[in-house]
Design an enzyme around this catalytic site. Structure first.
Site, PDB file in Angstrom:
ATOM      1  N   ARG A 185      27.129 -19.430  21.080  1.00  0.00           N
ATOM      2  CA  ARG A 185      26.712 -20.805  21.407  1.00  0.00           C
ATOM      3  C   ARG A 185      27.705 -21.836  20.889  1.00  0.00           C
ATOM      4  NH1 ARG A 185      21.478 -23.348  18.683  1.00  0.00           N
ATOM      5  NH2 ARG A 185      22.929 -24.781  17.665  1.00  0.00           N
TER       6      ARG A 185
ATOM      7  N   HIS B 189      12.600 -26.488  20.460  1.00  0.00           N
ATOM      8  CA  HIS B 189      13.437 -27.478  19.774  1.00  0.00           C
ATOM      9  C   HIS B 189      14.529 -28.002  20.698  1.00  0.00           C
ATOM     10  CE1 HIS B 189      15.789 -23.818  19.614  1.00  0.00           C
ATOM     11  NE2 HIS B 189      16.865 -24.553  19.340  1.00  0.00           N
TER      12      HIS B 189
END
Ligand code: SIN
Length: 311
Positions: free
Chosen positions: A302, A132
């Site tokens: 992240r 992705h």
């Protein structure tokens, strides 16, 4: 050819901004950009992201990111706030819909982890299970993401990156023609239920969360807004179908695109080291978490930078 000569050649090859290569010190840090042999990716050696970057140093890092699509900073002993501050220099940060996995007091950070404490997952354990591009399911998908290693397994846990520019450029002519001008639909929910059933990581989404992830349409081939290069912009993780095609034709075309774009020759495989920070371009790459044995702990933080409307 020396690493520096390779860097100069690669950095010069796709430049829109002026290229920067080799070690520079004037008014800044003494660091080098060393491209990998994989055809994408570079290591930035000798930089400390815990210290403020001068305008010139920031420009070199930005240039390296555009040229190599994924850059690796080793041994970054930075705090979550320093991670956020560095990320913000590239743009607005996105807040992930799964607020359950935000780092406490730092909603800009999504915890990616397979660790379960007191019966509760501390992070999103199956993040990146399918190829992705981060947050392609939003009207303004991500420019890039920065993943910082906190705890790494002794075995496995690699992240793979596939170059969607070369994937597009090497498509057979008939497939290129078939996707020319096509629009693809991206949905956060494309694989959500499958992943929820397969493991215990994913919460049931509230009405408010569902409202944040309505499906969107983007061109199947996009133009990078900073380099002008074209890239495939579909992925197994989030792309559900191509608009205007019968369902079987759309599925068949997508399957061909997924298979082509993840061929070995387009891939850089990142083997994590302690305190690595990896910064990739979601406009140029798709990525995949290879996974690790479930009994080994893995935790990364992240941040995700918002990008432009794809065209
Ligand atoms: C992600 O897809 O952001 C996570 C990648 C990884 O855990 O390696």
């Amino acid at each position: 050819m020396s690493a520096q000569a390779v860097a100069t050649e690669v950095l010069s090859s796709s430049s829109v901004l002026p290229p920067f290569a080799g070690a520079h010190t004037a008014g800044g840090q003494d660091f080098e950009v060393i491209p990998f042999n994989a055809g994408l990716g570079a290591e930035i050696v000798g930089i400390d992201l815990g210290k403020p970057l001068s305008v010139a140093d920031f420009a070199r890092v930005h240039r390296a990111h555009l040229d190599h699509h994924v850059v690796v900073f080793r041994d970054q002993r930075i705090t979550p706030q320093q991670h956020i501050d560095f990320s913000r220099r590239f743009g607005k940060l996105m807040i992930h819909v799964l607020h359950q996995f935000h780092l406490a007091n730092h909603p800009e950070i999504l915890i990616v982890s397979n660790i379960v404490e007191d019966g509760k997952p501390v992070g999103l354990g199956d993040a990146g299970k399918y190829w992705h591009s981060d947050i392609s399911y939003k009207p303004l998908p991500s420019l890039g993401s920065l993943l910082h290693a906190q705890e790494l397994p002794a075995e496995g846990g690699d992240t793979l990156f596939a170059n969607m520019h070369t994937a597009y450029e090497t498509l057979p002519a008939e497939i290129k023609a078939a996707i020319d001008g096509k629009v693809a639909v991206h949905s956060y929910l494309a694989k959500y239920d499958d992943m929820k059933k397969a493991a215990n990581w994913r919460p049931t989404l509230s009405a408010e969360q569902l409202a944040q992830v309505k499906a969107v349409s983007h061109p199947a081939v996009r133009t990078h807004p900073e380099t002008g290069r074209r890239a495939l912009f579909v992925s197994e993780g989030f792309t559900t179908h191509i608009e205007g095609l019968p369902e079987d034709e759309s599925r068949d075309l997508l399957n061909q695109l997924f298979a082509h774009s993840t061929k070995d020759e387009f891939i850089y495989r990142h083997q994590w080291r302690e305190h690595d920070l990896v910064f990739w371009d979601n406009r140029s790459l798709i990525h995949l978490a290879a996974g690790c044995p479930t009994h080994l702990r893995r935790k990364l933080f992240r941040t995700t930078i918002e990008g432009d409307l794809p065209y």
